[in-house]
Write an enzyme that holds these catalytic residues in place. Structure first.
Site, PDB file in Angstrom:
ATOM      1  N   HIS A   1     -11.847  -3.266   6.117  1.00  0.00           N
ATOM      2  CA  HIS A   1     -11.393  -4.390   5.417  1.00  0.00           C
ATOM      3  C   HIS A   1     -11.929  -5.454   6.803  1.00  0.00           C
ATOM      4  O   HIS A   1     -11.373  -6.245   6.156  1.00  0.00           O
ATOM      5  CB  HIS A   1     -10.105  -4.720   5.827  1.00  0.00           C
ATOM      6  CG  HIS A   1     -10.176  -3.513   4.450  1.00  0.00           C
ATOM      7  ND1 HIS A   1     -10.896  -2.833   3.070  1.00  0.00           N
ATOM      8  CD2 HIS A   1      -9.111  -2.522   4.171  1.00  0.00           C
ATOM      9  CE1 HIS A   1     -10.381  -2.128   2.553  1.00  0.00           C
ATOM     10  NE2 HIS A   1      -9.240  -1.280   3.019  1.00  0.00           N
TER      11      HIS A   1
ATOM     12  N   ASP B   1       0.837  -1.376   0.228  1.00  0.00           N
ATOM     13  CA  ASP B   1      -0.520   0.249  -0.105  1.00  0.00           C
ATOM     14  C   ASP B   1       0.842   1.565  -0.044  1.00  0.00           C
ATOM     15  O   ASP B   1       0.747   1.688   0.701  1.00  0.00           O
ATOM     16  CB  ASP B   1      -1.033   0.395   1.239  1.00  0.00           C
ATOM     17  CG  ASP B   1      -2.054  -1.120   1.236  1.00  0.00           C
ATOM     18  OD1 ASP B   1      -3.332  -1.062   1.356  1.00  0.00           O
ATOM     19  OD2 ASP B   1      -1.526  -2.032   1.319  1.00  0.00           O
TER      20      ASP B   1
END
Length: 538
Positions: free
Chosen positions: A373, A197
């Site tokens: 998430h 990320d």
């Protein structure tokens, strides 16, 4: 010979003990399972930072005409390497005309002495388009992307190389890399960096600078690379929340020049250290006619054919005595699908006496105690976890959650001495900011309707056993979560021998602190206790 190897292993183990004694005790997984620890977000830090502008010195194009840029390495096999680069100028506008890939050659010259190149290899070239047939949106056509496989490399040796087209002439400056050691129980890369990320922010810059200081031999990139899809096609500034900043966008756009900036930003590192990538959700990049993943598929060379997968979405490779399996969370992962069948075959061929360590990586974590998430990829876990457990995967790396978390050894949400050590390392520095909320905190448990994945089904369920029985979220940090902290950073894996590997998580704010680490532990394999139980392939 065997006696010499045994003495070598004993010496290494003694050194580990001495280092641990001198520098303070470093725990091992044999000391666990550990009582869960949470280190709260440091309020003196910023949760995020702005993206670097395209005219930033590390993102600007600094070559002319058809000279190579965005040069990158990737492993192919134990004696071969992929060299990739881009030539020509990308185009962005309402009407774009693709460049001719055959107009510039794809050559790599290489040898074991600086300035003397005993071998030359040619490869393939291509372009791709990102098209948006909507009023006011711009299209993109890439520069010419080159991939060349160079072979005949001697493990452990240093090579010097140039790439480009000698007929123009337009060859790059000289670059250098070291070949990884051959697979073997006593042969490992010095350091393996793990990051996810990433993006292109000021935090990204600190992450990569810190990673370079730690001098890795290999970089594992667990998805969400450039974050080009946080922009409109017209560029401008990126947004930490696309749907919030651009609510009237007719499609989830992507500003492809960010990919070119990312390639330039990464070149000083990945032109000398191979980088192995796997796709994340920010690589989906849907465009006209339902086309997805074009940039990811065209820009990166991976050992897909070499590992029998024949797709960039999942593949495997060896790095010394470590076998890596890179899995795709955004393509079919069901037991009836091609990826699962390939995974069965790949695992069944493993010889753990040659590659004792088995490491898996994919973008979206199965075990995650953050609100963000939470249980998002339960469907993938339900399909694949048993297979990975039977083959005794040692470590699993994922990203997606923008924070750090290391688990106790776990299988099916139960503490298990033979389960993998799952590590979330989605804290590279992207524009979407760090995650700070935990699902077990009051009022922070998502509803089962939240966290719907961008691919696959929804399998959110309440726990059926243990301290959280009957609940969707724990009311305290789960017992399988050993350590979690909200901070940007990266990790370094140093495999010492066939049973011990040192894992260190480095926080960005510690870059100027000598011998400072955020989390550190020896991951210890127990092959005598945790015996591989292979599946029968139909």
């Amino acid at each position: 010979m065997k006696g010499t190897l045994l003495n070598h292993l004993i010496l290494i183990t003694i050194i580990i003990i001495i280092i641990s004694t001198v520098s303070g005790h470093i725990p091992t997984t044999l000391d666990g399972p550990f009582k869960p620890v949470t280190r709260k977000f440091d309020p003196s830090l910023r949760r995020g930072s702005d993206d670097l502008p395209m005219d930033h010195p590390r993102l600007k194009k600094n070559v002319t005409s058809n000279f190579p840029e965005q040069i990158a390495l990737a492993l192919s096999s134990q004696n071969s390497m992929w060299v990739s680069w881009i030539t020509g100028d990308a185009q962005i506008g309402k009407n774009v005309t693709p460049l001719d890939p055959s107009s510039v050659g794809s050559e790599v010259w290489y040898g074991k002495k600086s300035g003397k190149y005993s071998k030359k290899r040619k490869g393939v070239s291509m372009v791709y388009n990102q098209l948006y047939p909507f009023e006011g949106l711009l299209n993109y056509s890439s520069g010419i992307i080159h991939h060349v496989k160079i072979d005949g490399l001697e493990p452990g040796s240093t090579y010097y190389y140039k790439c480009g087209d000698s007929s123009i002439p337009a060859m790059s400056n000289e670059h250098v890399f070291q070949v990884l050691p051959l697979p073997g129980p006593d042969s490992y890369p010095h350091r393996i960096a793990v990051v996810g990320d990433l993006g292109l922010t000021a935090n990204t810059t600190t992450t990569i600078d810190h990673l370079i200081i730690n001098d890795p031999d290999l970089v594992l990139m667990v998805g969400d690379l450039s974050y080009a899809n946080q922009y409109l096609t017209t560029g401008g500034e990126g947004a930490s929340c696309y749907s919030c900043a651009f609510p009237d966008a007719p499609i989830r756009e992507t500003y492809q020049p960010r990919w070119d900036g990312w390639g330039r930003f990464m070149e000083p590192l990945i032109s000398r250290v191979p980088m192995m990538v796997i796709e994340g959700n920010h690589e989906i990049e849907p465009q006209a006619a339902g086309v997805t993943f074009e940039s990811y598929l065209k820009r990166f060379a991976v050992p897909s054919n070499e590992s029998g997968s024949n797709t960039n979405f999942y593949y495997s490779f060896d790095a010394g005595g470590v076998h890596f399996i890179m899995l795709g969370a955004y393509v079919d992962y069901n037991k009836t699908g091609a990826q699962y069948y390939w995974l069965q075959k790949d695992l069944s061929r493993l010889n753990r006496s040659v590659t004792p360590w088995l490491v898996a990586a994919w973008h979206s974590p199965w075990y995650n105690s953050y609100s963000s998430h939470y249980q998002e990829f339960e469907c993938m876990r339900l399909e694949m976890e048993q297979l990975l457990y039977q083959y005794r995967v040692d470590i699993v790396f994922s990203g997606h959650v923008h924070a750090y978390e290391r688990m106790n050894r776990v299988y099916n949400y139960s503490l298990d001495p033979c389960g993998p050590v799952y590590i979330t390392i989605g804290d590279g520095g992207n524009i979407e900011k760090i995650d700070v909320d935990h699902a077990d905190e009051p009022g922070k448990c998502p509803s089962p309707g939240d966290n719907v994945p961008e691919f696959g089904g929804v399998c959110h369920t309440n726990f059926t056993s243990g301290p959280a029985k009957g609940k969707f979220c724990w009311d305290k940090q789960p017992e399988w979560s050993a350590y979690r902290e909200s901070s940007f950073g990266h990790g370094i894996l140093e495999v010492v021998n066939s049973t011990h590997a040192l894992w260190t998580w480095h926080r960005n704010q510690d870059i100027y602190k000598e011998n400072s680490t955020g989390d550190q532990i020896y991951i210890v394999r127990q092959p005598e206790l945790c015996v591989v139980s292979p599946q029968v392939i139909p």
